[in-house]
Write a protein that holds these residues in place. Sequence first.
Motif, PDB file in Angstrom:
ATOM      1  N   ASN A 162       0.814  -1.229  -0.078  1.00  0.00           N
ATOM      2  CA  ASN A 162      -0.098  -0.053   0.084  1.00  0.00           C
ATOM      3  C   ASN A 162       0.678   1.105   0.060  1.00  0.00           C
ATOM      4  OD1 ASN A 162      -2.352  -1.519   0.224  1.00  0.00           O
ATOM      5  ND2 ASN A 162      -2.100  -1.766   2.365  1.00  0.00           N
ATOM      6  N   LEU A 163       2.080   1.302  -0.072  1.00  0.00           N
ATOM      7  CA  LEU A 163       3.109   2.303  -0.026  1.00  0.00           C
ATOM      8  C   LEU A 163       3.754   2.360  -1.338  1.00  0.00           C
ATOM      9  CD1 LEU A 163       4.393   4.678   1.492  1.00  0.00           C
ATOM     10  CD2 LEU A 163       5.851   3.086   2.261  1.00  0.00           C
ATOM     11  N   GLU A 164       3.826   3.661  -2.006  1.00  0.00           N
ATOM     12  CA  GLU A 164       4.754   4.010  -3.106  1.00  0.00           C
ATOM     13  C   GLU A 164       5.615   5.062  -2.849  1.00  0.00           C
ATOM     14  OE1 GLU A 164       2.658   4.749  -6.636  1.00  0.00           O
ATOM     15  OE2 GLU A 164       0.813   3.254  -6.394  1.00  0.00           O
ATOM     16  N   LEU A 165       6.879   4.825  -3.062  1.00  0.00           N
ATOM     17  CA  LEU A 165       8.179   5.947  -2.527  1.00  0.00           C
ATOM     18  C   LEU A 165       8.736   6.360  -3.859  1.00  0.00           C
ATOM     19  CD1 LEU A 165       9.620   3.937   0.083  1.00  0.00           C
ATOM     20  CD2 LEU A 165       8.371   5.577   0.393  1.00  0.00           C
ATOM     21  N   THR A 166       9.080   7.556  -3.896  1.00  0.00           N
ATOM     22  CA  THR A 166       9.621   8.150  -5.164  1.00  0.00           C
ATOM     23  C   THR A 166      10.783   9.049  -4.713  1.00  0.00           C
ATOM     24  OG1 THR A 166       9.207   9.214  -7.338  1.00  0.00           O
ATOM     25  CG2 THR A 166       8.153  10.010  -5.107  1.00  0.00           C
ATOM     26  N   ALA A 167      11.784   9.245  -5.584  1.00  0.00           N
ATOM     27  CA  ALA A 167      12.997  10.308  -5.233  1.00  0.00           C
ATOM     28  C   ALA A 167      13.674  10.314  -6.524  1.00  0.00           C
ATOM     29  CB  ALA A 167      13.891   9.699  -4.154  1.00  0.00           C
ATOM     30  N   PHE A 201      17.757  19.879  -9.010  1.00  0.00           N
ATOM     31  CA  PHE A 201      16.476  19.854  -8.345  1.00  0.00           C
ATOM     32  C   PHE A 201      16.448  18.568  -7.540  1.00  0.00           C
ATOM     33  CE2 PHE A 201      12.112  18.957  -7.807  1.00  0.00           C
ATOM     34  CZ  PHE A 201      11.493  20.221  -7.497  1.00  0.00           C
ATOM     35  N   ASN A 202      16.261  18.517  -6.193  1.00  0.00           N
ATOM     36  CA  ASN A 202      15.974  17.035  -5.508  1.00  0.00           C
ATOM     37  C   ASN A 202      14.634  16.991  -5.142  1.00  0.00           C
ATOM     38  OD1 ASN A 202      18.774  16.639  -5.628  1.00  0.00           O
ATOM     39  ND2 ASN A 202      19.275  18.050  -3.877  1.00  0.00           N
ATOM     40  N   TYR A 203      14.017  15.739  -5.021  1.00  0.00           N
ATOM     41  CA  TYR A 203      12.882  15.495  -4.305  1.00  0.00           C
ATOM     42  C   TYR A 203      12.839  14.125  -3.690  1.00  0.00           C
ATOM     43  CZ  TYR A 203      11.812  12.703  -8.684  1.00  0.00           C
ATOM     44  OH  TYR A 203      11.724  11.679  -9.616  1.00  0.00           O
ATOM     45  N   ILE A 204      11.856  13.993  -2.914  1.00  0.00           N
ATOM     46  CA  ILE A 204      11.746  12.656  -2.323  1.00  0.00           C
ATOM     47  C   ILE A 204      10.291  12.743  -1.719  1.00  0.00           C
ATOM     48  CG2 ILE A 204      12.213  13.491   0.047  1.00  0.00           C
ATOM     49  CD1 ILE A 204      13.625  10.775   0.523  1.00  0.00           C
ATOM     50  N   GLY A 205       9.681  11.546  -1.908  1.00  0.00           N
ATOM     51  CA  GLY A 205       8.176  11.381  -1.242  1.00  0.00           C
ATOM     52  C   GLY A 205       7.698  10.348  -1.286  1.00  0.00           C
ATOM     53  N   GLY A 206       6.258  10.222  -1.066  1.00  0.00           N
ATOM     54  CA  GLY A 206       5.536   8.850  -1.308  1.00  0.00           C
ATOM     55  C   GLY A 206       4.001   8.984  -1.107  1.00  0.00           C
ATOM     56  N   GLN A 209      -1.899   4.054   0.486  1.00  0.00           N
ATOM     57  CA  GLN A 209      -3.145   3.826   0.256  1.00  0.00           C
ATOM     58  C   GLN A 209      -3.743   3.261   1.595  1.00  0.00           C
ATOM     59  OE1 GLN A 209      -4.094   4.350  -3.091  1.00  0.00           O
ATOM     60  NE2 GLN A 209      -6.359   4.151  -2.538  1.00  0.00           N
ATOM     61  N   PHE A 210      -4.594   3.978   2.441  1.00  0.00           N
ATOM     62  CA  PHE A 210      -5.105   3.389   3.686  1.00  0.00           C
ATOM     63  C   PHE A 210      -6.272   2.323   3.137  1.00  0.00           C
ATOM     64  CE2 PHE A 210      -3.264   7.340   5.162  1.00  0.00           C
ATOM     65  CZ  PHE A 210      -2.742   6.751   6.439  1.00  0.00           C
ATOM     66  N   SER A 211      -6.763   2.383   2.500  1.00  0.00           N
ATOM     67  CA  SER A 211      -8.086   1.872   1.803  1.00  0.00           C
ATOM     68  C   SER A 211      -8.089   1.679   0.153  1.00  0.00           C
ATOM     69  CB  SER A 211      -9.500   1.951   2.465  1.00  0.00           C
ATOM     70  OG  SER A 211      -9.881   3.015   2.199  1.00  0.00           O
ATOM     71  N   PRO A 212      -9.056   1.016  -0.594  1.00  0.00           N
ATOM     72  CA  PRO A 212      -9.262   1.452  -1.807  1.00  0.00           C
ATOM     73  C   PRO A 212      -9.765   2.673  -2.212  1.00  0.00           C
ATOM     74  CG  PRO A 212      -9.926  -0.622  -1.056  1.00  0.00           C
ATOM     75  CD  PRO A 212      -9.564  -0.157   0.137  1.00  0.00           C
ATOM     76  N   SER A 213     -10.337   3.485  -1.150  1.00  0.00           N
ATOM     77  CA  SER A 213     -10.956   4.589  -1.285  1.00  0.00           C
ATOM     78  C   SER A 213     -10.142   5.709  -0.676  1.00  0.00           C
ATOM     79  CB  SER A 213     -12.616   4.676  -0.780  1.00  0.00           C
ATOM     80  OG  SER A 213     -12.330   4.358   0.742  1.00  0.00           O
ATOM     81  N   THR A 214      -9.272   5.739   0.113  1.00  0.00           N
ATOM     82  CA  THR A 214      -8.426   6.568   0.757  1.00  0.00           C
ATOM     83  C   THR A 214      -7.061   6.675   0.523  1.00  0.00           C
ATOM     84  OG1 THR A 214     -10.229   6.625   2.321  1.00  0.00           O
ATOM     85  CG2 THR A 214      -8.166   7.719   2.878  1.00  0.00           C
ATOM     86  N   GLN A 215      -6.343   7.674  -0.018  1.00  0.00           N
ATOM     87  CA  GLN A 215      -4.993   7.708  -0.124  1.00  0.00           C
ATOM     88  C   GLN A 215      -4.446   9.087   0.179  1.00  0.00           C
ATOM     89  OE1 GLN A 215      -3.008   8.964  -4.054  1.00  0.00           O
ATOM     90  NE2 GLN A 215      -3.188   6.949  -4.271  1.00  0.00           N
ATOM     91  N   THR A 216      -3.290   9.016   0.730  1.00  0.00           N
ATOM     92  CA  THR A 216      -2.396  10.503   1.365  1.00  0.00           C
ATOM     93  C   THR A 216      -1.211  10.327   0.662  1.00  0.00           C
ATOM     94  OG1 THR A 216      -1.523   9.433   3.586  1.00  0.00           O
ATOM     95  CG2 THR A 216      -3.937  10.544   3.511  1.00  0.00           C
ATOM     96  N   GLY A 217      -0.708  11.520   0.578  1.00  0.00           N
ATOM     97  CA  GLY A 217       0.976  11.696   0.048  1.00  0.00           C
ATOM     98  C   GLY A 217       1.503  12.829   0.814  1.00  0.00           C
ATOM     99  N   LEU A 218       2.906  12.491   0.793  1.00  0.00           N
ATOM    100  CA  LEU A 218       3.788  13.630   1.390  1.00  0.00           C
ATOM    101  C   LEU A 218       5.235  13.643   0.454  1.00  0.00           C
ATOM    102  CD1 LEU A 218       3.952  15.535   3.974  1.00  0.00           C
ATOM    103  CD2 LEU A 218       5.313  13.660   5.047  1.00  0.00           C
ATOM    104  N   TYR A 219       5.533  14.957   0.263  1.00  0.00           N
ATOM    105  CA  TYR A 219       6.634  15.045  -0.645  1.00  0.00           C
ATOM    106  C   TYR A 219       7.335  16.346  -0.345  1.00  0.00           C
ATOM    107  CZ  TYR A 219       3.678  12.186  -3.590  1.00  0.00           C
ATOM    108  OH  TYR A 219       2.767  11.135  -4.137  1.00  0.00           O
ATOM    109  N   TYR A 220       8.667  16.292  -0.700  1.00  0.00           N
ATOM    110  CA  TYR A 220       9.570  17.252  -0.273  1.00  0.00           C
ATOM    111  C   TYR A 220      10.536  17.644  -1.456  1.00  0.00           C
ATOM    112  CZ  TYR A 220      12.848  20.304   2.141  1.00  0.00           C
ATOM    113  OH  TYR A 220      13.817  21.488   2.597  1.00  0.00           O
ATOM    114  N   ALA A 221      10.808  18.903  -1.704  1.00  0.00           N
ATOM    115  CA  ALA A 221      11.777  19.163  -2.929  1.00  0.00           C
ATOM    116  C   ALA A 221      12.503  20.340  -2.663  1.00  0.00           C
ATOM    117  CB  ALA A 221      11.039  19.338  -4.165  1.00  0.00           C
ATOM    118  N   ILE A 222      13.632  20.328  -3.153  1.00  0.00           N
ATOM    119  CA  ILE A 222      14.570  21.798  -3.247  1.00  0.00           C
ATOM    120  C   ILE A 222      14.911  21.874  -4.726  1.00  0.00           C
ATOM    121  CG2 ILE A 222      16.671  22.504  -2.256  1.00  0.00           C
ATOM    122  CD1 ILE A 222      16.547  20.826   0.113  1.00  0.00           C
ATOM    123  N   ALA A 223      14.842  23.201  -5.049  1.00  0.00           N
ATOM    124  CA  ALA A 223      15.228  23.813  -6.219  1.00  0.00           C
ATOM    125  C   ALA A 223      16.244  24.596  -5.698  1.00  0.00           C
ATOM    126  CB  ALA A 223      14.499  24.577  -6.926  1.00  0.00           C
TER     127      ALA A 223
END
Length: 418
Positions: A162-167, A201-206, A209-223
């Motif tokens: 249920n977790l997707e990470l990106t950077a 430019f750097n970024y990180i986040g993810g 999916q708490f449930s099929p109907s609920t999703q949250t995300g948090l991201y951080y970036a520096i230019a």
Amino acid sequence: MKRITVIIMAGCVLPLNSQANDFIEQSTASLTSRNYYLDRNFTNNNTLSGAQDWAQGFIFNFKSGYTEGKIGVGLDIQGLTSIKLHADPDYLGSGLLPTNSTTRERSNTASEIGITAKLKYQDTELKAGTVHPWNPVIFGSVSRLLPQTFQGISFDSKDFDNLELTAGYIEHVNHRDSTNHEDLSNIAFNGRFKAASSDHFNYIGGKYQFSPSTQTGLYYAIAKDIYEQSAFTFKKTSALQDHLNLITDIRLWNSQENGQALAGKIDNTLLTANLGFNYHQHTLTLSTMQNFGSTAHPYLSGGEVLIFIDGWSTDFLNPKEKVYAIRYDYDFKSYIPGLKFMTRYTRGDHINLPHLGGTNLHEDSLDFDLHYVIPTGKFKGLGLRGRYGIYDNNFSQNATFKPAHETRINIDYTWKFK
């Protein structure tokens, strides 16, 4: 970063002789043809007619499979070509074609090839070269003839439930109307910031999916030396009754200057909230967007911000701006499968741009969008889209965004070879 790219490239090429079957059998290839006409006719300007272009574009994508083994390797290739069909130097460039900033002459043809080396371990991918990040702090705009692309390294993982990470680490950008790899820079529309460039430019986040109907995300970036930015997203679909659903979409950004602050002071919190009511083929969406702080919302040049409230002739992201919108979508699938219609009205008030006319300026936009994709038969997948917008504001004439009537027409078709 170049050394890392070369190492990954070598890792992709060396195993191919012994495992070419796996590399090819999992591959896909496609060619998209896009015919695009854009006419932005300024309605209240004595010196400029507007922006206008008609062009043909081709987007070729080859995506290899991965070789067998604990760590799979692969290679992607993207080819982009634009061809001028009509362009008048009396008009500004529309972002469809490379344009000479002095003479306004457009290039007759322009092409570019992007190569991406990639490694995969389980459900985690590392890519280097031409990358296409897509998240609230950076994404490649696809709203013109050809997509905006970036040069750098991206990391994406779905190995956790249920977790997707990106950077990512981005060094250069190739804009929608350019074939040059340029330093990253900030948007300085309406003189909201000083124009400045950054070497990475750097970024990180993810997102979770708490449930099929609920999703949250948090991201951080520096230019680097321009701005740093955090973003929070929340989306939930709730069933109110049979066939009636409530779609809640909330997004929050907070931005401030970074390092040498080459673009000047940055102090902005941007809040967007959307409530969509979906009933059968109908969707009614009520939206607001609030700009807090002393400056506008910063973002990278040549791109856009991942918001539901959109503007074709503006971005609704000026200092202090308070935005409200109502949007209606209808899917004709019960009568004409493949046909969809959208209309929306958006108004922004309390805009603080003293150098462009005042501290309580306003703007508004009325937009229409009709999109048809042939669902079956010999021409299945052929898309035809027409958009028309009416934009107005009370800014002074030297503002970037000018009152305009805008027409966009494009015809898209994709051949899939594998």
